[in-house]
Design a protein around this motif. Structure first.
Motif, short mmCIF file in Angstrom:
data_model
loop_
_atom_site.label_atom_id
_atom_site.label_comp_id
_atom_site.label_asym_id
_atom_site.label_seq_id
_atom_site.Cartn_x
_atom_site.Cartn_y
_atom_site.Cartn_z
N ALA A 1 32.90 13.79 6.66
CA ALA A 1 32.61 14.24 5.53
C ALA A 1 33.03 13.93 4.66
N ILE B 1 35.73 11.29 -4.71
CA ILE B 1 35.57 11.97 -3.50
C ILE B 1 35.90 10.55 -2.14
N ARG C 1 35.75 11.65 5.13
CA ARG C 1 37.13 12.07 5.89
C ARG C 1 36.41 12.62 6.60
N GLU D 1 32.70 21.62 -2.29
CA GLU D 1 33.28 22.93 -1.62
C GLU D 1 34.53 23.62 -1.37
N ASP D 2 35.11 22.45 -2.14
CA ASP D 2 36.45 21.85 -2.45
C ASP D 2 37.10 22.77 -3.78
N SER E 1 28.94 16.41 -4.64
CA SER E 1 29.93 15.73 -3.64
C SER E 1 31.14 16.40 -3.13
N GLY E 2 32.03 17.27 -4.21
CA GLY E 2 33.35 17.98 -3.49
C GLY E 2 32.61 19.34 -4.02
N LYS F 1 38.77 14.33 -3.10
CA LYS F 1 40.44 14.22 -2.62
C LYS F 1 41.31 14.39 -3.96
N ARG G 1 34.55 14.92 0.69
CA ARG G 1 35.69 15.78 0.25
C ARG G 1 36.03 15.61 -0.79
#
Length: 384
Positions: A378, A372, A375, A273-274, A270-271, A382, A380
Motif C-alpha cells: 500500500a 510516499i 509498504r 489517510e496517514d 497518496s498519503g 513516510k 503510506r
C-alpha cells in the motif's frame, strides 16, 4: 474517428440526463484511455461520470475522447472539440508528450487548457502561449528536487538513473543531474527506455556495473515496474526511487514484492489517510472518492482520476465569477475562466495546495511534495 465519435456520445449520455441542448457550459476532454498511457487515462475516463453536473446554477456537459496516447490524435481531438462542440474549456491529456501539441491549440483558440500531465515544460517558462495552460500535477522539478534532497539525506553517493526516453523522463534527469553535485551525490548512468519496451535488461546491467548505492527510475504507470523488477531479478538490493507517476494500484499489483519498499515524492492523495483527521487534504480526497464510487459501482479511484477531478475543481472554483462577466460559449467567457483560475489561492486539491500566479500556472511548492513509500502492498506516508 468513428470510435472517437462513439465515445463522445457515450460519455455525454452518462451524465444523468444532461444534454447538449440544455447545457450551457461545455467541457472537452482528451485523455489516453488506450495505448501506453492507458494506466493513467483509464482512471480518468471513469472519473468523467463523477464530475459536477451543475456549477453556478448552469448545467455542464462533458465531451470525452480517447487520444490513444498519440500526440497527433490528441491534437485532432482538441480541434474537433473546439470546432464541433465549441467547448469553453479543454482538459488533457494524460501524458506529457501527448499534451505538448495542445499548448498551441489552446493559445490559438484562446481556450483555457487544464493538462493532467506532469512535466514542467507544459507551463514553464511562462509566455503568451502557456498563459492559457494550467497544470494540476505538481511540476516534476518540485518532485525531483524533493526526492533528491531525501536521497542525499540517506547518505547515498552514487545513484544509477533510468527513465523514459521522452519529456517526462528527460525532465527528471535534467533536474537531478543539476541538483546532484550540490547535494553530494552523482548520477552514474543516464539510461533510457520507451514506454512500450518489453525489456530493459541491457540498461539494467549497465546500471549495476557502476555499483550504485541506489537507483532512480523516472517513469510512470505500469511501465515503471519493468526496470525495478529487472533490478531486483539481477540482484540489486539497494534502495529504488520512483516518481509520482507510479501512484496507482496497478503498479503495486503488477510489481508485487519487487516494488515493495519503493520510495517517491507524491501528491497529498497518496498519503492522505496517514494525515491528521482535520487535514483539508483528507476532506478533498473523501469528496472525490465518494463521488467516484457512486459513479462506478463502488470501485475505488486512483490519483490519475484525481488529476481530472482537480482540473475540474479549479474550473468549478472559477466559473461563478466568470459567469458574472460573460456568457458561456463566448471568447469573453473563456478568457474570464482563464483569469479566474489564475487567482486561485490556498485551494486544497488532491495534488496539493494550489496558489496560482501570472508567472506560475502550476501553483505548488515543496509543501505539496509528500514522501510516499510502498509498504505492505500500500502507499503510506513516510516519516522523515
Amino acid at each position: 474517428m468513428q470510435h472517437s465519435k462513439t465515445l463522445i456520445v457515450a460519455m455525454a449520455a452518462m451524465l444523468a440526463g444532461v444534454s447538449a441542448a440544455s447545457a450551457e457550459i461545455k467541457i472537452g476532454i482528451t485523455m489516453s484511455a488506450s495505448g501506453p498511457g492507458a494506466a493513467l487515462g483509464q482512471p480518468q475516463s471513469k472519473t468523467v461520470a463523477a464530475l459536477p453536473k451543475e456549477i453556478g446554477g448552469e448545467k455542464i456537459t462533458y465531451f470525452a475522447l480517447d487520444d490513444e496516447s498519440d500526440p497527433t490524435k490528441a491534437a485532432q481531438n482538441a480541434r474537433k472539440l473546439l470546432s464541433e462542440e465549441k467547448v469553453d474549456v479543454l482538459i488533457g491529456s494524460s501524458l506529457t508528450p501527448v499534451s505538448l501539441p495542445l499548448i498551441d491549440i489552446a493559445a490559438e483558440s484562446k481556450t483555457p487548457l487544464m493538462t493532467m500531465a506532469a512535466a514542467a515544460i507544459l507551463v514553464a517558462p511562462m509566455d503568451e502561449r502557456r498563459k492559457w495552460v494550467y497544470k494540476v500535477v505538481p511540476n516534476d522539478d518540485i518532485m525531483a528536487e524533493a526526492i533528491g534532497k531525501y536521497i542525499a539525506k540517506t547518505g547515498a553517493k552514487k545513484v544509477g538513473y533510468i527513465g523514459f526516453s521522452d519529456a517526462y523522463g528527460e525532465g527528471y534527469y535534467k533536474v537531478l543531474a543539476a541538483a546532484a553535485p550540490k547535494l553530494g551525490f552523482e548520477l552514474t548512468t543516464h539510461e533510457v527506455y520507451a514506454r512500450s519496451d518489453a525489456s530493459v535488461t541491457g540498461q539494467v546491467l549497465k546500471i549495476i556495473a557502476t555499483k550504485p548505492d541506489a537507483v532512480f527510475i523516472a517513469a510512470a504507470g505500469t511501465p515503471a515496474v519493468l526496470p525495478q523488477k529487472a533490478l531486483r531479478e539481477r540482484g540489486f538490493k539497494g534502495p529504488i526511487y520512483q516518481t509520482h507517476g507510479v501512484a496507482t494500484e496497478e503498479f503495486i499489483k503488477l510489481g508485487g514484492k519487487d516494488v515493495e519498499g519503493a520510495i517517491f515524492t507524491g501528491e497529498a492523495y497518496s498519503g492522505a489517510e496517514d494525515m491528521p483527521a482535520d487535514s483539508p487534504f483528507r476532506k478533498v480526497k473523501a469528496r472525490f472518492v465518494d463521488a467516484y464510487k457512486a459513479a462506478n459501482g463502488g470501485a475505488s479511484p486512483s490519483i490519475f482520476g484525481a488529476h481530472l477531478w482537480d482540473s475540474m475543481t479549479l474550473v468549478e472554483n472559477a466559473i461563478p465569477a466568470a459567469l458574472k462577466t460573460a456568457k458561456p460559449g463566448t471568447p469573453e467567457f473563456r478568457a474570464a475562466i482563464r483569469d479566474q483560475i489564475e487567482k486561485s489561492k490556498d485551494l486544497a486539491l488532491n495534488n496539493g495546495l494550489s496558489n496560482m500566479t501570472p508567472d506560475n500556472h502550476n501553483g505548488y511548492d515543496e509543501r505539496s511534495a509528500f514522501l510516499i513509500e510502498i509498504r505492505d502492498g500500500a502507499f503510506r506516508l513516510k516519516q522523515q
